[in-house]
Design an enzyme around this catalytic site. Structure first.
Site, PDB file in Angstrom:
ATOM      1  N   ILE A 155      50.126  43.885  30.897  1.00 38.75           N
ATOM      2  CA  ILE A 155      49.469  44.118  29.661  1.00 38.75           C
ATOM      3  C   ILE A 155      49.187  45.594  29.137  1.00 38.75           C
ATOM      4  CG2 ILE A 155      46.956  43.569  28.614  1.00 38.75           C
ATOM      5  CD1 ILE A 155      46.650  41.186  30.681  1.00 38.75           C
ATOM      6  N   THR A 233      39.300  44.162  28.686  1.00 40.26           N
ATOM      7  CA  THR A 233      39.658  42.758  28.491  1.00 40.26           C
ATOM      8  C   THR A 233      40.212  42.633  30.044  1.00 40.26           C
ATOM      9  OG1 THR A 233      41.808  43.608  27.974  1.00 40.26           O
ATOM     10  CG2 THR A 233      40.328  42.842  26.241  1.00 40.26           C
ATOM     11  N   SER A 234      39.741  43.407  30.923  1.00 35.76           N
ATOM     12  CA  SER A 234      40.251  43.237  32.407  1.00 35.76           C
ATOM     13  C   SER A 234      39.404  42.416  33.166  1.00 35.76           C
ATOM     14  CB  SER A 234      40.504  44.368  33.071  1.00 35.76           C
ATOM     15  OG  SER A 234      41.360  44.534  34.147  1.00 35.76           O
ATOM     16  N   ARG A 235      38.372  43.064  33.892  1.00 40.07           N
ATOM     17  CA  ARG A 235      37.365  42.377  34.822  1.00 40.07           C
ATOM     18  C   ARG A 235      36.070  43.168  34.568  1.00 40.07           C
ATOM     19  NH1 ARG A 235      40.147  38.485  34.488  1.00 40.07           N
ATOM     20  NH2 ARG A 235      40.997  37.243  35.971  1.00 40.07           N
ATOM     21  N   ASP A 259      35.534  41.840  26.476  1.00 43.57           N
ATOM     22  CA  ASP A 259      35.771  40.484  26.565  1.00 43.57           C
ATOM     23  C   ASP A 259      35.292  39.947  27.925  1.00 43.57           C
ATOM     24  OD1 ASP A 259      36.885  37.970  25.795  1.00 43.57           O
ATOM     25  OD2 ASP A 259      38.612  38.483  27.243  1.00 43.57           O
ATOM     26  N   GLU A 264      29.951  37.716  35.091  1.00 42.57           N
ATOM     27  CA  GLU A 264      30.062  36.521  34.078  1.00 42.57           C
ATOM     28  C   GLU A 264      30.302  35.235  34.703  1.00 42.57           C
ATOM     29  OE1 GLU A 264      33.752  37.919  32.119  1.00 42.57           O
ATOM     30  OE2 GLU A 264      34.724  36.347  33.236  1.00 42.57           O
ATOM     31  N   HIS A 304      35.208  36.193  27.671  1.00 43.79           N
ATOM     32  CA  HIS A 304      36.440  35.975  28.480  1.00 43.79           C
ATOM     33  C   HIS A 304      37.571  35.190  27.871  1.00 43.79           C
ATOM     34  CE1 HIS A 304      38.059  36.665  32.584  1.00 43.79           C
ATOM     35  NE2 HIS A 304      39.196  36.157  31.801  1.00 43.79           N
ATOM     36  N   ALA A 306      40.372  36.462  25.800  1.00 48.59           N
ATOM     37  CA  ALA A 306      41.586  37.116  25.443  1.00 48.59           C
ATOM     38  C   ALA A 306      42.680  36.512  25.723  1.00 48.59           C
ATOM     39  CB  ALA A 306      41.565  38.487  26.013  1.00 48.59           C
ATOM     40  N   PHE A 307      42.819  35.708  26.876  1.00 45.38           N
ATOM     41  CA  PHE A 307      43.938  34.891  27.082  1.00 45.38           C
ATOM     42  C   PHE A 307      44.188  33.643  26.006  1.00 45.38           C
ATOM     43  CE2 PHE A 307      42.337  30.632  28.329  1.00 45.38           C
ATOM     44  CZ  PHE A 307      40.860  30.927  28.282  1.00 45.38           C
TER      45      PHE A 307
HETATM   46  P1  NAI Z   1      49.559  43.708  36.267  1.00 42.79           P
HETATM   47  O1  NAI Z   1      49.590  43.398  37.672  1.00 42.79           O
HETATM   48  O2  NAI Z   1      51.042  43.552  35.639  1.00 42.79           O
HETATM   49  O3  NAI Z   1      49.208  44.934  36.031  1.00 42.79           O
HETATM   50  C1  NAI Z   1      48.153  45.877  36.719  1.00 42.79           C
HETATM   51  C2  NAI Z   1      48.277  47.233  36.955  1.00 42.79           C
HETATM   52  O4  NAI Z   1      47.101  47.743  37.106  1.00 42.79           O
HETATM   53  C3  NAI Z   1      49.302  47.546  37.856  1.00 42.79           C
HETATM   54  O5  NAI Z   1      50.332  48.565  37.268  1.00 42.79           O
HETATM   55  C4  NAI Z   1      48.508  48.174  38.948  1.00 42.79           C
HETATM   56  O6  NAI Z   1      49.364  49.260  39.547  1.00 42.79           O
HETATM   57  C5  NAI Z   1      47.386  48.844  38.299  1.00 42.79           C
HETATM   58  N1  NAI Z   1      46.408  49.110  39.107  1.00 42.79           N
HETATM   59  C6  NAI Z   1      45.856  48.584  40.091  1.00 42.79           C
HETATM   60  N2  NAI Z   1      44.726  49.137  40.766  1.00 42.79           N
HETATM   61  C7  NAI Z   1      44.327  50.138  39.598  1.00 42.79           C
HETATM   62  C8  NAI Z   1      43.348  50.906  39.523  1.00 42.79           C
HETATM   63  N3  NAI Z   1      42.373  50.924  40.458  1.00 42.79           N
HETATM   64  N4  NAI Z   1      43.376  51.692  38.625  1.00 42.79           N
HETATM   65  C9  NAI Z   1      44.203  51.808  37.613  1.00 42.79           C
HETATM   66  N5  NAI Z   1      45.478  50.941  37.559  1.00 42.79           N
HETATM   67  C10 NAI Z   1      45.272  50.101  38.826  1.00 42.79           C
HETATM   68  O7  NAI Z   1      48.339  42.745  35.676  1.00 42.79           O
HETATM   69  P2  NAI Z   1      48.343  42.428  33.991  1.00 42.79           P
HETATM   70  O8  NAI Z   1      48.932  40.992  33.666  1.00 42.79           O
HETATM   71  O9  NAI Z   1      48.544  43.572  33.281  1.00 42.79           O
HETATM   72  O10 NAI Z   1      46.945  42.106  34.017  1.00 42.79           O
HETATM   73  C11 NAI Z   1      45.746  42.990  34.202  1.00 42.79           C
HETATM   74  C12 NAI Z   1      44.253  42.397  34.237  1.00 42.79           C
HETATM   75  O11 NAI Z   1      44.142  41.787  33.372  1.00 42.79           O
HETATM   76  C13 NAI Z   1      44.294  41.136  35.287  1.00 42.79           C
HETATM   77  O12 NAI Z   1      44.329  41.431  36.840  1.00 42.79           O
HETATM   78  C14 NAI Z   1      43.109  40.464  34.806  1.00 42.79           C
HETATM   79  O13 NAI Z   1      42.151  41.036  35.438  1.00 42.79           O
HETATM   80  C15 NAI Z   1      43.176  40.803  33.543  1.00 42.79           C
HETATM   81  N6  NAI Z   1      43.082  39.715  32.431  1.00 42.79           N
HETATM   82  C16 NAI Z   1      42.342  39.228  31.565  1.00 42.79           C
HETATM   83  C17 NAI Z   1      42.717  38.281  30.863  1.00 42.79           C
HETATM   84  C18 NAI Z   1      41.540  37.919  29.707  1.00 42.79           C
HETATM   85  O14 NAI Z   1      41.692  36.551  29.312  1.00 42.79           O
HETATM   86  N7  NAI Z   1      40.521  38.836  29.399  1.00 42.79           N
HETATM   87  C19 NAI Z   1      44.092  37.519  30.737  1.00 42.79           C
HETATM   88  C20 NAI Z   1      44.784  37.969  31.670  1.00 42.79           C
HETATM   89  C21 NAI Z   1      44.524  39.146  32.399  1.00 42.79           C
END
Ligand code: NAI
Length: 336
Positions: A155, A233-235, A259, A264, A304, A306-307
């Site tokens: 993302i 938009t993460s957690r 988001d 939550e 929540h 964004a997906f």
């Molecule tokens: P991804 O696994 O492709 O990328 C996550 C990145 O974060 C990796 O490069 C990792 O090295 C890095 N990372 C890990 N710990 C870290 C830290 N402490 N500080 C900085 N970077 C760190 O995951 P992706 O697909 O990019 O998704 C990221 C997050 O987005 C998911 O884990 C999920 O929590 C959230 N998400 C939220 C959605 C929503 O609807 N709001 C939908 C999809 C994902």
């Protein structure tokens, strides 16, 4: 005994899709709109497979109460709502959907940012009421502003691409930097501290691991530029909400687009009345913090969501189907 697949957090579209595509498994298919939690474990009784979205909380106790469970198909990228270690110990396989919405969530990130930068909510309110006052609708350009991206995975990379399209230079932090990105984009990896101090807008794209709880805390807010904007938009757990409320109230932070909010799962309030009977006061605190944020004119909170694009849901469901099918072929995919 017939296999039993139980879907939680399911929508009518999920029901239609999985009923159709899993019909040849001879399994009993059960769909629940509500999330699975310790309070309603009986809904998953005798399940071999459960499939959940973020609102379900699969704790050690839930796993312990489901002795027939073999497989959990998370219909999400993040899986911090599942006690994966406890699942491993119980020989329960867990799969997720690692890629479905990188562009989807990145687009949503910019939707939140633009809504704040161009004051969309008060603009709509003024238009509807007919009482127009442009002086309080003045926003700011994204072009030339520095975006701080925390987490440069799937993302985060799409966010960086879009940011460069807006002529925004990017500073990024990731414990595993992808140095190729520095060649492809106007991007520089920096320390977390430097990112907090130099970005005009900070956006979170790291998974919640428990260890990074409150990655954005009062010290981080103290080192940010005055007027900085935070997008999450993460957690929710990545941000100390109490500190966020304080820094917004003080006027130091320019705004927040959220988001996701801390706690939550607790706040999915069919549980409201239940909260009243809980001993855990943290649930109340989360609810009060969210109420305070909702009242702030420079804060946007979405549920929540964004997906939630048509295309992303199609990708989520097709990958979940593959995960279930490959599990039964004894070649599980996307295991976590
Ligand atoms: P991804 O696994 O492709 O990328 C996550 C990145 O974060 C990796 O490069 C990792 O090295 C890095 N990372 C890990 N710990 C870290 C830290 N402490 N500080 C900085 N970077 C760190 O995951 P992706 O697909 O990019 O998704 C990221 C997050 O987005 C998911 O884990 C999920 O929590 C959230 N998400 C939220 C959605 C929503 O609807 N709001 C939908 C999809 C994902």
């Amino acid at each position: 005994m017939k296999n039993r697949f139980v879907f939680f957090d399911s929508t009518p579209a999920d029901h239609r899709y999985f009923s159709h595509h899993l019909s040849n498994y001879g399994a009993e298919l059960v769909f629940h709109k509500e999330p699975l939690s310790e309070q309603n474990i009986q809904l998953a009784e005798n399940a071999n497979v459960i499939s959940v979205h973020v609102a379900s909380k699969i704790s050690h106790s839930v796993l312990h109460a489901l002795p027939h469970l073999q497989f959990i198909a998370a219909r999400t990228t993040g899986y911090d709502n599942i006690d994966v270690e406890a699942a491993k110990k119980a020989h329960i396989v867990v799969s997720n959907v690692p890629r479905y919405g990188e562009n989807t969530v990145a687009e949503y990130t910019f939707m939140l940012l633009l809504a704040l930068s161009r004051k969309i909510l008060p603009s709509i309110e003024q238009s509807k009421s007919g009482k127009i006052d442009h002086t309080i609708l003045t926003g700011f350009d994204l072009s030339g502003k520095t975006l701080g991206v925390i987490g440069t995975g799937s993302i985060g990379q799409h966010v960086i691409r879009i940011a460069n399209g807006f002529s925004m230079p990017v500073v990024a932090y990731d414990p595993f930097p992808n140095k190729n990105l520095e060649n492809d984009y106007n991007l520089r990896y920096v320390s977390l501290q430097e990112l907090f101090g130099s970005a005009d807008i900070i956006t979170l794209h790291a998974p919640y691991t428990g260890e990074n709880k409150h990655l954005v805390n009062s010290q981080a807010f103290a080192s940010m530029k005055k007027g900085a904007i935070l997008i999450n938009t993460s957690r929710g757990e990545l941000v100390d909400t109490k500190a966020l409320v304080a820094v917004l109230a003080s006027g130091k932070l320019g705004g927040a687009g959220l988001d996701v909010v801390e706690g939550e799962n607790l706040l999915l309030l069919d549980e409201e009345s239940e909260l009243l009977h809980r001993k855990n006061l943290r649930g109340f605190n989360y609810a009060v913090e969210q109420m305070m944020l909702e009242k702030m004119p420079n804060v946007i909170i979405t549920p929540h969501n964004a997906f939630n694009s048509k295309e992303a849901i199609e990708r989520i469901n097709s990958t979940t189907l593959e995960n279930i099918s490959n599990f039964f072929k004894q070649m599980p995919t996307n295991t976590v």
